[in-house]
Design a protein around this motif. Structure first.
Motif, PDB file in Angstrom:
ATOM      1  N   VAL A  33      15.210  53.317 -41.409  1.00  0.00           N
ATOM      2  CA  VAL A  33      15.136  53.790 -40.019  1.00  0.00           C
ATOM      3  C   VAL A  33      13.819  53.288 -39.451  1.00  0.00           C
ATOM      4  CG1 VAL A  33      16.520  55.853 -40.487  1.00  0.00           C
ATOM      5  CG2 VAL A  33      14.045  55.984 -40.712  1.00  0.00           C
ATOM      6  N   GLY A  34      13.734  53.112 -38.150  1.00  0.00           N
ATOM      7  CA  GLY A  34      12.468  52.657 -37.585  1.00  0.00           C
ATOM      8  C   GLY A  34      11.447  53.788 -37.515  1.00  0.00           C
ATOM      9  N   ASP A  35      11.903  54.930 -37.015  1.00  0.00           N
ATOM     10  CA  ASP A  35      11.020  56.050 -36.692  1.00  0.00           C
ATOM     11  C   ASP A  35      10.718  56.898 -37.948  1.00  0.00           C
ATOM     12  OD1 ASP A  35       9.892  58.349 -35.706  1.00  0.00           O
ATOM     13  OD2 ASP A  35      11.485  58.779 -34.250  1.00  0.00           O
ATOM     14  N   ASN A  37       9.738  59.849 -38.187  1.00  0.00           N
ATOM     15  CA  ASN A  37      10.274  61.217 -38.052  1.00  0.00           C
ATOM     16  C   ASN A  37      11.766  61.288 -38.342  1.00  0.00           C
ATOM     17  OD1 ASN A  37       7.836  62.430 -37.274  1.00  0.00           O
ATOM     18  ND2 ASN A  37       8.097  61.625 -35.192  1.00  0.00           N
ATOM     19  N   ARG A  38      12.437  60.118 -38.287  1.00  0.00           N
ATOM     20  CA  ARG A  38      13.889  60.104 -38.551  1.00  0.00           C
ATOM     21  C   ARG A  38      14.190  60.250 -40.046  1.00  0.00           C
ATOM     22  NH1 ARG A  38      16.050  55.084 -36.116  1.00  0.00           N
ATOM     23  NH2 ARG A  38      15.112  55.970 -34.243  1.00  0.00           N
ATOM     24  N   VAL A  39      13.205  60.010 -40.900  1.00  0.00           N
ATOM     25  CA  VAL A  39      13.438  60.126 -42.351  1.00  0.00           C
ATOM     26  C   VAL A  39      13.859  61.556 -42.696  1.00  0.00           C
ATOM     27  CG1 VAL A  39      12.304  60.034 -44.614  1.00  0.00           C
ATOM     28  CG2 VAL A  39      11.918  58.211 -42.940  1.00  0.00           C
ATOM     29  N   GLY A  76       8.992  51.538 -39.434  1.00  0.00           N
ATOM     30  CA  GLY A  76       8.259  51.270 -38.204  1.00  0.00           C
ATOM     31  C   GLY A  76       9.043  50.270 -37.375  1.00  0.00           C
ATOM     32  N   MET A  77       8.421  49.780 -36.311  1.00  0.00           N
ATOM     33  CA  MET A  77       9.132  48.893 -35.376  1.00  0.00           C
ATOM     34  C   MET A  77       8.833  47.425 -35.658  1.00  0.00           C
ATOM     35  SD  MET A  77       8.761  50.916 -31.759  1.00  0.00           S
ATOM     36  CE  MET A  77       7.139  51.596 -31.942  1.00  0.00           C
ATOM     37  N   GLY A  78       9.880  46.593 -35.651  1.00  0.00           N
ATOM     38  CA  GLY A  78       9.670  45.151 -35.658  1.00  0.00           C
ATOM     39  C   GLY A  78       9.934  44.463 -36.981  1.00  0.00           C
ATOM     40  N   VAL A 112      21.269  50.083 -45.483  1.00  0.00           N
ATOM     41  CA  VAL A 112      21.942  50.436 -44.225  1.00  0.00           C
ATOM     42  C   VAL A 112      20.877  50.876 -43.225  1.00  0.00           C
ATOM     43  CG1 VAL A 112      23.582  51.985 -43.094  1.00  0.00           C
ATOM     44  CG2 VAL A 112      24.091  51.074 -45.369  1.00  0.00           C
ATOM     45  N   ARG A 113      20.732  50.113 -42.136  1.00  0.00           N
ATOM     46  CA  ARG A 113      19.798  50.530 -41.083  1.00  0.00           C
ATOM     47  C   ARG A 113      20.497  51.497 -40.136  1.00  0.00           C
ATOM     48  NH1 ARG A 113      16.116  50.165 -36.925  1.00  0.00           N
ATOM     49  NH2 ARG A 113      16.971  49.569 -34.913  1.00  0.00           N
ATOM     50  N   LEU A 114      19.857  52.631 -39.865  1.00  0.00           N
ATOM     51  CA  LEU A 114      20.346  53.586 -38.867  1.00  0.00           C
ATOM     52  C   LEU A 114      19.313  53.600 -37.747  1.00  0.00           C
ATOM     53  CD1 LEU A 114      21.644  56.479 -41.179  1.00  0.00           C
ATOM     54  CD2 LEU A 114      22.929  54.576 -40.160  1.00  0.00           C
ATOM     55  N   GLY A 115      19.587  52.836 -36.688  1.00  0.00           N
ATOM     56  CA  GLY A 115      18.583  52.615 -35.662  1.00  0.00           C
ATOM     57  C   GLY A 115      19.027  53.032 -34.275  1.00  0.00           C
ATOM     58  N   THR A 116      18.190  52.717 -33.302  1.00  0.00           N
ATOM     59  CA  THR A 116      18.546  52.890 -31.894  1.00  0.00           C
ATOM     60  C   THR A 116      18.490  51.526 -31.218  1.00  0.00           C
ATOM     61  OG1 THR A 116      16.270  53.338 -31.169  1.00  0.00           O
ATOM     62  CG2 THR A 116      17.609  55.238 -31.816  1.00  0.00           C
ATOM     63  N   SER A 117      19.216  51.386 -30.122  1.00  0.00           N
ATOM     64  CA  SER A 117      19.408  50.057 -29.550  1.00  0.00           C
ATOM     65  C   SER A 117      19.828  50.154 -28.089  1.00  0.00           C
ATOM     66  CB  SER A 117      20.505  49.369 -30.376  1.00  0.00           C
ATOM     67  OG  SER A 117      20.660  48.032 -29.988  1.00  0.00           O
ATOM     68  N   PHE A 236      20.654  44.925 -28.205  1.00  0.00           N
ATOM     69  CA  PHE A 236      19.296  44.440 -28.465  1.00  0.00           C
ATOM     70  C   PHE A 236      18.534  45.494 -29.260  1.00  0.00           C
ATOM     71  CE2 PHE A 236      17.324  41.377 -25.081  1.00  0.00           C
ATOM     72  CZ  PHE A 236      16.922  40.502 -26.074  1.00  0.00           C
ATOM     73  N   GLU A 237      17.840  45.095 -30.285  1.00  0.00           N
ATOM     74  CA  GLU A 237      16.858  45.961 -30.953  1.00  0.00           C
ATOM     75  C   GLU A 237      15.820  45.079 -31.624  1.00  0.00           C
ATOM     76  OE1 GLU A 237      17.765  44.490 -33.833  1.00  0.00           O
ATOM     77  OE2 GLU A 237      17.903  46.298 -35.042  1.00  0.00           O
ATOM     78  N   MET A 238      15.150  45.567 -32.682  1.00  0.00           N
ATOM     79  CA  MET A 238      13.957  44.839 -33.150  1.00  0.00           C
ATOM     80  C   MET A 238      13.862  44.619 -34.671  1.00  0.00           C
ATOM     81  SD  MET A 238      11.200  46.558 -30.519  1.00  0.00           S
ATOM     82  CE  MET A 238       9.810  45.816 -31.336  1.00  0.00           C
ATOM     83  N   GLU A 239      14.946  44.840 -35.429  1.00  0.00           N
ATOM     84  CA  GLU A 239      14.848  44.699 -36.895  1.00  0.00           C
ATOM     85  C   GLU A 239      16.015  43.983 -37.574  1.00  0.00           C
ATOM     86  OE1 GLU A 239      14.473  47.826 -35.446  1.00  0.00           O
ATOM     87  OE2 GLU A 239      12.287  47.876 -35.489  1.00  0.00           O
ATOM     88  N   THR A 240      17.215  44.035 -37.000  1.00  0.00           N
ATOM     89  CA  THR A 240      18.424  43.671 -37.751  1.00  0.00           C
ATOM     90  C   THR A 240      18.433  42.240 -38.297  1.00  0.00           C
ATOM     91  OG1 THR A 240      19.742  45.312 -36.623  1.00  0.00           O
ATOM     92  CG2 THR A 240      20.950  43.436 -37.533  1.00  0.00           C
TER      93      THR A 240
HETATM   94  C1  R1P Z   1      12.007  50.532 -30.049  1.00  0.00           C
HETATM   95  O1  R1P Z   1      12.032  51.696 -29.304  1.00  0.00           O
HETATM   96  C2  R1P Z   1      12.419  50.777 -31.484  1.00  0.00           C
HETATM   97  O2  R1P Z   1      13.696  51.438 -31.514  1.00  0.00           O
HETATM   98  C3  R1P Z   1      14.662  50.646 -32.160  1.00  0.00           C
HETATM   99  C4  R1P Z   1      14.084  49.241 -32.102  1.00  0.00           C
HETATM  100  O3  R1P Z   1      14.671  48.394 -33.051  1.00  0.00           O
HETATM  101  C5  R1P Z   1      12.606  49.473 -32.268  1.00  0.00           C
HETATM  102  O4  R1P Z   1      12.234  49.657 -33.600  1.00  0.00           O
HETATM  103  O5  R1P Z   1      14.976  51.043 -33.466  1.00  0.00           O
HETATM  104  P1  R1P Z   1      14.459  52.375 -34.237  1.00  0.00           P
HETATM  105  O6  R1P Z   1      14.882  53.535 -33.385  1.00  0.00           O
HETATM  106  O7  R1P Z   1      15.104  52.375 -35.577  1.00  0.00           O
HETATM  107  O8  R1P Z   1      12.943  52.261 -34.343  1.00  0.00           O
END
Ligand code: R1P
Ligand code: URA
Length: 290
Positions: A33-35, A37-39, A76-78, A112-117, A236-240
């Motif tokens: 997860v990126g965040d 706090n989401r762990v 984290g992000m990126g 498995v990434r559980l992210g936001t986008s 769009f997001e920042m890790e996949t």
């Molecule tokens: C940007 O707000 C962050 O949120 C998205 C992006 O990929 C970037 O990391 O994913 P996470 O919610 O998993 O961090």
């Protein structure tokens, strides 16, 4: 060949430098997860937690969910952080930390990434869930590894480069496919699929104009209108892209499931992103434990 202590760096307790865990703390199923706090939002559903660690933005909990052992870790992000976390987790699984030798028995991990986008199509509403059938790397990370061309899809990349008139001042976009076995496990009528584009930032690189104008300013229009056979760019997001690329080069499985919190075409943001993400977490945990 063994590794110098400047290359494979261990902490005093034998844990790996940034992730701060030892090999016995890592499960075969890894939720990223990126965040940070989401762990805890994930591990609150575990039957029990056997290990917790944290360093910088990397928080790790390992435990079981309905009897299946899993690790959840924040990146984290990126994609720069993905390079650190994936290199270190692969080392925990496949390098003997005492000798620095690569182990003869390969241990495969399932990520498995559980992210936001943010959605790039009008018909992908906020609060829906999108699986990246492919990761489109606009970030450049994979080019720093020899042999990365082997996991890329140059025909689609060339079509994309020509469609968007991609500047040669930027690194070449790369496309990597998701794990088919994880796709079978995680996809259902509750998820949508498409190419997940990975940017190297949240504002200019995703076409957001606050005070500095993105270059090109209309990049999102080109992403939205791109198609190749049945493929289109959904979000769009920042890790996949880096997750798919590094996992595939290392021999692991990887899939990215993202909760859509923004729709960039409609200019909308979720009214309740936390509930949307929490529901996605339970959905993914249940399918991973099957
Ligand atoms: C940007 O707000 C962050 O949120 C998205 C992006 O990929 C970037 O990391 O994913 P996470 O919610 O998993 O961090
Ligand atoms: N995360 C991103 O990177 N972009 C968005 O638009 C929403 C979440």
């Amino acid at each position: 060949m063994s590794k110098a202590s400047s290359e494979l760096i261990l902490n005093a307790d034998g844990s790996i430098y940034h992730c701060n865990i030892r090999p016995e703390h890592l499960a075969d199923i890894v939720i990223t997860v990126g965040d940070p706090n989401r762990v805890e939002r994930v591990s609150q559903h575990f039957d029990s937690i056997e290990h917790k660690a944290s360093k910088r933005e990397i928080v790790t909990h390992t435990g079981t969910y309905k009897g299946t052992r899993m690790t959840v870790i924040s990146t984290g992000m990126g994609t720069d952080n993905i390079d650190i976390v994936f290199s270190e987790l692969d080392a925990l699984a496949n390098i003997d930390l005492a000798t620095g030798e690569i182990k003869s028995d390969f241990r495969k991990l399932s990520f498995v990434r559980l992210g936001t986008s943010g959605a790039l199509q009008a018909d992908i509403p906020v609060d829906s869930y999108v699986i990246g059938s492919h990761g489109l790397g606009l970030d450049g990370l994979l080019h720093y590894y020899k042999g990365s061309e082997d996991v890329m899809m140059p025909e689609v990349e060339d079509a994309f480069i020509s469609h968007v008139n991609w500047s040669d001042k930027k690194s070449r976009p790369y496309l990597v496919e998701a794990s088919a076995s994880l796709m079978n496990k995680l996809a259902s009528d509750q998820t949508k699929q498409g190419i997940t584009a990975t940017a190297c930032g949240f504002y200019g690189p995703q076409g957001r104009f606050l005070r500095l104008e993105p270059n090109p300013s209309d990049i999102n229009e080109y992403l939205t209108s791109f198609s190749y056979n049945d493929l289109r760019i959904t979000n769009f997001e920042m890790e996949t892209s880096a997750i798919y690329g590094l996992a595939k080069m290392m021999g692991h499985e990887a899939l990215s499931l993202n909760a859509i919190v923004a729709n960039r075409i409609l200019g909308e943001f979720s009214q309740d992103p936390y509930t949307t993400v929490d529901n996605m977490i339970v959905y993914a945990l249940d399918r991973l434990a099957l």
